[in-house]
Design a protein around this motif. Structure first.
Motif, mmCIF file in Angstrom:
data_model
loop_
_atom_site.group_PDB
_atom_site.id
_atom_site.type_symbol
_atom_site.label_atom_id
_atom_site.label_comp_id
_atom_site.label_asym_id
_atom_site.label_seq_id
_atom_site.Cartn_x
_atom_site.Cartn_y
_atom_site.Cartn_z
ATOM 1 N N ARG A 100 0.839 -1.207 0.000
ATOM 2 C CA ARG A 100 0.000 0.000 0.000
ATOM 3 C C ARG A 100 0.872 1.255 0.000
ATOM 4 N NH1 ARG A 100 -2.232 3.613 -1.145
ATOM 5 N NH2 ARG A 100 -4.135 4.619 -0.356
ATOM 6 N N ALA A 101 1.971 1.237 0.717
ATOM 7 C CA ALA A 101 2.873 2.389 0.762
ATOM 8 C C ALA A 101 3.465 2.676 -0.613
ATOM 9 C CB ALA A 101 3.984 2.145 1.777
ATOM 10 N N ARG A 102 3.776 1.624 -1.345
ATOM 11 C CA ARG A 102 4.363 1.831 -2.675
ATOM 12 C C ARG A 102 3.304 2.324 -3.661
ATOM 13 N NH1 ARG A 102 9.054 -2.256 -4.323
ATOM 14 N NH2 ARG A 102 9.487 -0.422 -5.565
ATOM 15 N N ALA A 103 2.056 1.895 -3.462
ATOM 16 C CA ALA A 103 0.970 2.436 -4.288
ATOM 17 C C ALA A 103 0.786 3.925 -3.999
ATOM 18 C CB ALA A 103 -0.321 1.669 -4.012
ATOM 19 N N CYS A 104 0.903 4.292 -2.730
ATOM 20 C CA CYS A 104 0.830 5.701 -2.340
ATOM 21 C C CYS A 104 1.965 6.482 -2.972
ATOM 22 C CB CYS A 104 0.879 5.803 -0.816
ATOM 23 S SG CYS A 104 0.948 7.485 -0.170
ATOM 24 N N GLN A 105 3.137 5.904 -2.974
ATOM 25 C CA GLN A 105 4.308 6.541 -3.583
ATOM 26 C C GLN A 105 4.058 6.831 -5.056
ATOM 27 O OE1 GLN A 105 7.735 4.000 -3.455
ATOM 28 N NE2 GLN A 105 9.194 5.647 -3.769
ATOM 29 N N ALA A 106 3.456 5.875 -5.753
ATOM 30 C CA ALA A 106 3.168 6.054 -7.178
ATOM 31 C C ALA A 106 2.125 7.150 -7.392
ATOM 32 C CB ALA A 106 2.681 4.736 -7.778
ATOM 33 N N ALA A 107 1.102 7.173 -6.534
ATOM 34 C CA ALA A 107 0.050 8.178 -6.663
ATOM 35 C C ALA A 107 0.597 9.586 -6.408
ATOM 36 C CB ALA A 107 -1.085 7.875 -5.691
ATOM 37 N N VAL A 108 1.442 9.706 -5.412
ATOM 38 C CA VAL A 108 2.024 11.012 -5.081
ATOM 39 C C VAL A 108 2.946 11.489 -6.201
ATOM 40 C CG1 VAL A 108 3.609 12.191 -3.508
ATOM 41 C CG2 VAL A 108 1.783 10.753 -2.591
ATOM 42 N N ALA A 109 3.665 10.573 -6.814
ATOM 43 C CA ALA A 109 4.545 10.935 -7.929
ATOM 44 C C ALA A 109 3.737 11.565 -9.062
ATOM 45 C CB ALA A 109 5.302 9.709 -8.422
ATOM 46 N N GLN A 110 2.534 11.065 -9.268
ATOM 47 C CA GLN A 110 1.683 11.622 -10.320
ATOM 48 C C GLN A 110 1.161 13.005 -9.950
ATOM 49 O OE1 GLN A 110 -1.381 9.145 -11.927
ATOM 50 N NE2 GLN A 110 0.090 7.743 -12.835
ATOM 51 N N SER A 111 0.951 13.237 -8.657
ATOM 52 C CA SER A 111 0.426 14.533 -8.218
ATOM 53 C C SER A 111 1.471 15.630 -8.344
ATOM 54 C CB SER A 111 -0.055 14.451 -6.763
ATOM 55 O OG SER A 111 1.046 14.500 -5.861
#
Length: 336
Positions: A100-111
């Motif tokens: 889940r943390a790595r999914a968050c990392q990917a989402a934040v990178a897009q933001s």
């Protein structure tokens, strides 16, 4: 003035509220918490409003959000706050789940919005002095790092059950400290642990005493020792052996008086808990966050650092379960 919304109103949120309101360039606008009475009390103490989390995240006049809620909410709140364009400081860990943390990392990178993770110990003046001395070449090349982190007493078992375990909850600070000092993540992690402080902690599926040994690509070694009980106080020490010398960060003591008599030599105990020991570090952490936001520079502790520490905790858990050393790449093949 940096206008700040605080998510969470528990003990650690109160620590952050003190740092926010003490800084001359930030102001605490609002607080939210699932326990309404906690939010009302914090708001009364620090002169801010009580709002819902949605209201804080959705308010375009709030520049930054500090996340001090329960760990299982961190990733969701990071994603929501960055999507809303907020600067974010989030307490450790990023999540209880590495996936889940790595999914968050990917989402934040897009933001495109950076996130700072609250590994406050990097800002402790004693540990940062060790880092600076190493970087300045004062002891040559680092070879052996030893980190000691003992709590004065264990938390309630009810907390243990939701904490994510010693490696994710307690030792994760030390995993990040090792990365901070050594300048890189280890190659392999080997863990041993037991529940000898409180058998109920073992029944809950966790350990209360653990040692982790980490090896690095060039042969460097780091050892972390954790215990949930040190009856003499909050034991927080670091020792780094290098090719040309030794660096040590000793405990903070209740006072510096030493009594020497015919009976022997005695001194004060370490400070008793983390609030006494690390309040200056929390203040320095917040100051670094404010400066980075103001100057639009990189955060000194990143979401990537948080994911790395969580991967190290996951490797330690697997090592304890499997009874062998675990390569970090088995847990996280590609760390961003």
């Amino acid at each position: 003035m940096l206008k700040v919304g605080l998510l969470g109103a528990g003990r650690i949120a109160t620590v952050h509220a003190k740092a926010i309101t003490a800084h001359r360039k930030s102001t605490l606008v609002a607080v939210s918490d699932m326990i309404a009475e906690n939010a009302k009390q914090l708001a009364a103490n620090f002169g801010c409003e009580v709002r819902t989390t949605d209201e804080i995240i959705g308010d375009p006049t709030i520049d930054a959000v500090l996340i001090a809620t329960s760990t299982d909410t961190h990733s969701d709140l990071i994603e929501r706050a960055t999507a809303a364009g907020k600067a974010v400081l989030c307490e450790k860990p990023v999540d209880l789940s590495l996936e889940r943390a790595r999914a968050c990392q990917a989402a934040v990178a897009q933001s495109g919005r950076p996130v700072m993770i609250g590994f406050n110990r990097r800002f402790d003046p004693n540990f940062s002095a060790v880092k600076a001395a190493l970087a300045g070449g004062e002891i040559g090349k680092a070879e052996l790092l030893s980190i000691t982190s003992f709590d004065p007493s264990p938390p309630p078992v009810s907390y243990i059950k939701v904490s994510g375990g010693l490696f994710r909850d307690m030792m994760i600070h030390d995993f990040d400290m090792a990365t901070f000092i050594m300048g890189e993540a280890p190659v392999s992690i080997s863990a041993v642990g037991s529940s000898i402080v409180d058998p109920e902690i073992g029944i809950a599926g966790d350990v209360d005493t653990a040692v982790v040994t980490m090896t690095y690509a060039d042969g460097q070694i780091a050892v972390i020792k954790n215990s949930r009980r040190a009856v003499y106080g909050y034991d927080q020490r670091l020792e780094l052996l290098g090719s040309e010398g030794l660096l040590q960060a000793q405990n903070m003591l209740e006072n510096t008086m030493v009594k020497s008599t015919v009976a022997g030599v005695t001194g004060a105990k370490p400070t008793y808990f983390f609030l006494e020991r690390y309040m200056p570090a929390y203040e320095a952490e917040w100051a670094a966050f404010v400066e980075a936001v103001e100057t639009k520079s990189a955060f000194p502790v990143t979401l990537e650092d948080g994911v790395t520490a969580l991967a190290m905790a996951e490797a330690a858990n697997r090592s304890l379960e499997f009874g062998r050393a675990v390569l970090l790449e088995e847990v996280a093949p590609v760390l961003a």
